[in-house]
Every structure is written in C-alpha cells, then in structure tokens.
Design an enzyme around this catalytic site. Sequence first.
Site, PDB file in Angstrom:
ATOM      1  N   HIS A   1      52.245 -17.356  22.251  1.00  0.00           N
ATOM      2  CA  HIS A   1      53.444 -17.704  21.476  1.00  0.00           C
ATOM      3  C   HIS A   1      53.842 -19.153  21.782  1.00  0.00           C
ATOM      4  O   HIS A   1      53.716 -19.615  22.913  1.00  0.00           O
ATOM      5  CB  HIS A   1      54.582 -16.743  21.811  1.00  0.00           C
ATOM      6  CG  HIS A   1      55.719 -16.874  20.842  1.00  0.00           C
ATOM      7  ND1 HIS A   1      56.663 -17.866  20.948  1.00  0.00           N
ATOM      8  CD2 HIS A   1      56.022 -16.182  19.720  1.00  0.00           C
ATOM      9  CE1 HIS A   1      57.514 -17.763  19.932  1.00  0.00           C
ATOM     10  NE2 HIS A   1      57.141 -16.743  19.177  1.00  0.00           N
TER      11      HIS A   1
ATOM     12  N   SER B   1      60.747 -17.788  10.724  1.00  0.00           N
ATOM     13  CA  SER B   1      61.941 -17.581   9.887  1.00  0.00           C
ATOM     14  C   SER B   1      61.710 -16.662   8.687  1.00  0.00           C
ATOM     15  O   SER B   1      62.268 -16.887   7.619  1.00  0.00           O
ATOM     16  CB  SER B   1      62.516 -18.927   9.442  1.00  0.00           C
ATOM     17  OG  SER B   1      62.913 -19.692  10.561  1.00  0.00           O
TER      18      SER B   1
ATOM     19  N   GLU C   1      51.884 -19.369  13.274  1.00  0.00           N
ATOM     20  CA  GLU C   1      53.316 -19.623  13.382  1.00  0.00           C
ATOM     21  C   GLU C   1      53.566 -21.120  13.501  1.00  0.00           C
ATOM     22  O   GLU C   1      53.533 -21.676  14.612  1.00  0.00           O
ATOM     23  CB  GLU C   1      53.886 -18.918  14.614  1.00  0.00           C
ATOM     24  CG  GLU C   1      53.719 -17.423  14.599  1.00  0.00           C
ATOM     25  CD  GLU C   1      54.776 -16.752  15.463  1.00  0.00           C
ATOM     26  OE1 GLU C   1      55.572 -16.003  14.911  1.00  0.00           O
ATOM     27  OE2 GLU C   1      54.809 -17.007  16.675  1.00  0.00           O
TER      28      GLU C   1
ATOM     29  N   GLY D   1      62.530 -19.923  14.325  1.00  0.00           N
ATOM     30  CA  GLY D   1      63.940 -19.906  14.714  1.00  0.00           C
ATOM     31  C   GLY D   1      64.753 -21.046  14.126  1.00  0.00           C
ATOM     32  O   GLY D   1      65.870 -21.311  14.570  1.00  0.00           O
TER      33      GLY D   1
ATOM     34  N   GLU E   1      56.567 -20.498  22.295  1.00  0.00           N
ATOM     35  CA  GLU E   1      57.547 -20.663  23.384  1.00  0.00           C
ATOM     36  C   GLU E   1      56.865 -20.570  24.754  1.00  0.00           C
ATOM     37  O   GLU E   1      57.279 -21.215  25.704  1.00  0.00           O
ATOM     38  CB  GLU E   1      58.669 -19.618  23.238  1.00  0.00           C
ATOM     39  CG  GLU E   1      59.578 -19.979  22.067  1.00  0.00           C
ATOM     40  CD  GLU E   1      60.194 -18.796  21.356  1.00  0.00           C
ATOM     41  OE1 GLU E   1      60.239 -17.699  21.922  1.00  0.00           O
ATOM     42  OE2 GLU E   1      60.625 -18.985  20.200  1.00  0.00           O
TER      43      GLU E   1
ATOM     44  N   ASN F   1      59.044  -9.553  17.526  1.00  0.00           N
ATOM     45  CA  ASN F   1      59.082 -10.106  18.881  1.00  0.00           C
ATOM     46  C   ASN F   1      60.556 -10.242  19.283  1.00  0.00           C
ATOM     47  O   ASN F   1      61.256 -11.097  18.750  1.00  0.00           O
ATOM     48  CB  ASN F   1      58.376 -11.470  18.873  1.00  0.00           C
ATOM     49  CG  ASN F   1      58.489 -12.192  20.196  1.00  0.00           C
ATOM     50  OD1 ASN F   1      58.912 -11.626  21.195  1.00  0.00           O
ATOM     51  ND2 ASN F   1      58.119 -13.466  20.201  1.00  0.00           N
ATOM     52  N   TRP F   2      60.981  -9.394  20.196  1.00  0.00           N
ATOM     53  CA  TRP F   2      62.404  -9.398  20.569  1.00  0.00           C
ATOM     54  C   TRP F   2      62.742 -10.522  21.547  1.00  0.00           C
ATOM     55  O   TRP F   2      63.902 -10.741  21.864  1.00  0.00           O
ATOM     56  CB  TRP F   2      62.790  -8.053  21.196  1.00  0.00           C
ATOM     57  CG  TRP F   2      62.745  -6.895  20.247  1.00  0.00           C
ATOM     58  CD1 TRP F   2      62.331  -6.910  18.935  1.00  0.00           C
ATOM     59  CD2 TRP F   2      63.142  -5.542  20.516  1.00  0.00           C
ATOM     60  NE1 TRP F   2      62.434  -5.655  18.385  1.00  0.00           N
ATOM     61  CE2 TRP F   2      62.924  -4.794  19.331  1.00  0.00           C
ATOM     62  CE3 TRP F   2      63.641  -4.882  21.637  1.00  0.00           C
ATOM     63  CZ2 TRP F   2      63.203  -3.425  19.246  1.00  0.00           C
ATOM     64  CZ3 TRP F   2      63.910  -3.521  21.553  1.00  0.00           C
ATOM     65  CH2 TRP F   2      63.702  -2.808  20.367  1.00  0.00           C
ATOM     66  N   LYS F   3      61.745 -11.200  22.059  1.00  0.00           N
ATOM     67  CA  LYS F   3      61.951 -12.302  23.014  1.00  0.00           C
ATOM     68  C   LYS F   3      62.875 -11.855  24.154  1.00  0.00           C
ATOM     69  O   LYS F   3      62.847 -10.700  24.546  1.00  0.00           O
ATOM     70  CB  LYS F   3      62.491 -13.536  22.290  1.00  0.00           C
ATOM     71  CG  LYS F   3      61.660 -13.892  21.053  1.00  0.00           C
ATOM     72  CD  LYS F   3      62.012 -15.209  20.481  1.00  0.00           C
ATOM     73  CE  LYS F   3      61.187 -15.436  19.213  1.00  0.00           C
ATOM     74  NZ  LYS F   3      61.373 -16.736  18.634  1.00  0.00           N
TER      75      LYS F   3
ATOM     76  N   GLY G   1      60.791 -12.903  14.545  1.00  0.00           N
ATOM     77  CA  GLY G   1      61.674 -13.097  15.688  1.00  0.00           C
ATOM     78  C   GLY G   1      63.076 -12.597  15.358  1.00  0.00           C
ATOM     79  O   GLY G   1      63.375 -11.412  15.461  1.00  0.00           O
ATOM     80  N   GLY G   2      63.919 -13.501  14.902  1.00  0.00           N
ATOM     81  CA  GLY G   2      65.337 -13.192  14.660  1.00  0.00           C
ATOM     82  C   GLY G   2      65.579 -11.928  13.844  1.00  0.00           C
ATOM     83  O   GLY G   2      66.409 -11.087  14.219  1.00  0.00           O
TER      84      GLY G   2
HETATM   85  C1  PEP Z   1      58.689 -15.959  16.476  1.00  0.00           C
HETATM   86  O1  PEP Z   1      59.283 -16.338  17.462  1.00  0.00           O
HETATM   87  O2  PEP Z   1      57.548 -15.493  16.582  1.00  0.00           O
HETATM   88  C2  PEP Z   1      59.361 -16.094  15.192  1.00  0.00           C
HETATM   89  C3  PEP Z   1      58.633 -16.061  14.118  1.00  0.00           C
HETATM   90  O3  PEP Z   1      60.718 -16.263  15.220  1.00  0.00           O
HETATM   91  P1  PEP Z   1      61.691 -16.356  13.948  1.00  0.00           P
HETATM   92  O4  PEP Z   1      61.316 -15.240  13.014  1.00  0.00           O
HETATM   93  O5  PEP Z   1      63.070 -16.190  14.510  1.00  0.00           O
HETATM   94  O6  PEP Z   1      61.475 -17.696  13.335  1.00  0.00           O
END
Ligand code: PEP
Length: 252
Positions: free
Chosen positions: A97, A215, A169, A175, A99, A9-11, A236-237
């Site tokens: 998600h 993460s 999640e 994050g 967010e 997920n590039w957000k 994510g990251g």
């Molecule tokens: C996400 O936003 O779905 C996620 C898992 O982010 P991260 O890997 O950065 O924690």
Amino acid sequence: MRSKIVAGNWKMNKTLKESKELVKALKKSIKGFTLDNTRVIIAPTYVNLQKVSKSTKKSAIEVAAQNMHQADSGAFTGEISAAMLKSVGVKVVILGHSERREYFGETDALLAQKVDQALKNKLEVIFCFGEVLEDRKNENHFKVVESQIKNALFHLNADAWPQLVLAYEPVWAIGTGETASPEQAQEMHAFIRNLVAEKYNNDVAENVSILYGGSVKPANAKEIFSKKDVDGGLIGGAALNADDFTALIKAI
Ligand code: PEP
C-alpha cells in the site's frame, strides 16, 4: 475466470466495538445479495482480525490483513508474521500500500520478500502500486507502475499468479477526493494486463483480477467498475461506512 472484488482497507480506523458494529451492519446489508463471481473482503487492523474473522466465518465476507512481516518469526518488535495471520483465520494480505511505502519506507525489494513470504504461507496477496502526482504530470506513470510490478512480482513463476490480486492505486487519488477518470483507470489496467501477458502469457493475464483504488465512492463506482479491465476496487474511506460499502458492492 477472474473474480470481481470489492475490498475495504480500514487502515488505522475502528476500535473493537466499532469493528463489530460495522461487520454486523455489513453482514445485514449484504444478506440476500447474489454475489455472482464477486468477492467481498475487509481489512481491519491487526488487533481486530481475530474477532472479525470469527464473526464473518459463516458469511460471504473474507478478511484480509493490511500488512505482514517478511520473516518467519524472531526479534522484530511490533511486527506480525504470516503464520500469526493464518492462525487467526486470515487468508489474504494487502502488501505494498502506498502508505506503507511512503510512511514506513517499504521498497520494491522488501515487498518482493513479503510477497514470497505470503505465498510460501499460502496467503493470497492484494498487491498495491501506483504513481505519485509528479509521475503522472511528467507522464512517467506507465514507467513507474511497470517497474513497481516488475521489481516485486516478476521473479514469480506463472503458477504463483492465481494467488495474486493487483491493485492499481494512483497515490494522487488516495484519500484526496480526486479520482482517476474511468478512462485513465482503464488505460492503466489494460497496460498492466498487457505487461503480465508479455511476461507470462494471456492465460495468466486474463485470470488476474486488477482492482482500482483511489477515492472510489458510491457516486463514481459504477462508471469505474464498468470498464473492461477494472475488476473491482480497493476502497479506503468509503469502506468505513456500511451503507457506502454496500453501495459499492451493488455497483459492481
Ligand atoms: C486506499 O487507501 O487504498 C484507498 C483507495 O483510499 P480511499 O478510497 O480513501 O482513497
């Protein structure tokens, strides 16, 4: 048999130029990989979906959207419909998600509508859910996850489930650098699979992929992905860097 999935997920990251560069690097690094029963999905921002979808067409990489509106079309300024996603080659959409829930007020009831709309349009859904830290501390995490899944998904018939991927999640791990332990992930994933089996049947439960997100990075992926009910990750990251994302694909 359920698939293994690594989804990025590039957000709200990556301009068009940066998206092209990342796709190019990813295509290069996964070339020659045997992706045995493993799917690789990336979710760029809306404006870059068309380009990324085109440039990944002949590769093993699938493209997802990060969100979608629940209506067919109309006066919803700034929104994107299922038909629009499909028209640029998108076949998968991430819904729910944390967010979106936290910053854009998306509720279980709204998400149930979005899921219906996606399925009606033959889009596959990666459905996200998870508890916040307070729920975990109060040992409410199972209850919270159960209600998120029930409220948004349990109105569906069993025959809709092959179009669903679940993504657990825990919000406290997104994050933050804080990861659920492999045991915590497995415990929740087994709980979810059991919930689905009780509502539908073993067949539905055994065939739905359940991803872990929060993460995940090259250093911890192998252990998390090795758990029986963890079928991959929503990343994510670490999805923003070709080397890290490739390492996660290798870890599965
Ligand atoms: C996400 O936003 O779905 C996620 C898992 O982010 P991260 O890997 O950065 O924690």
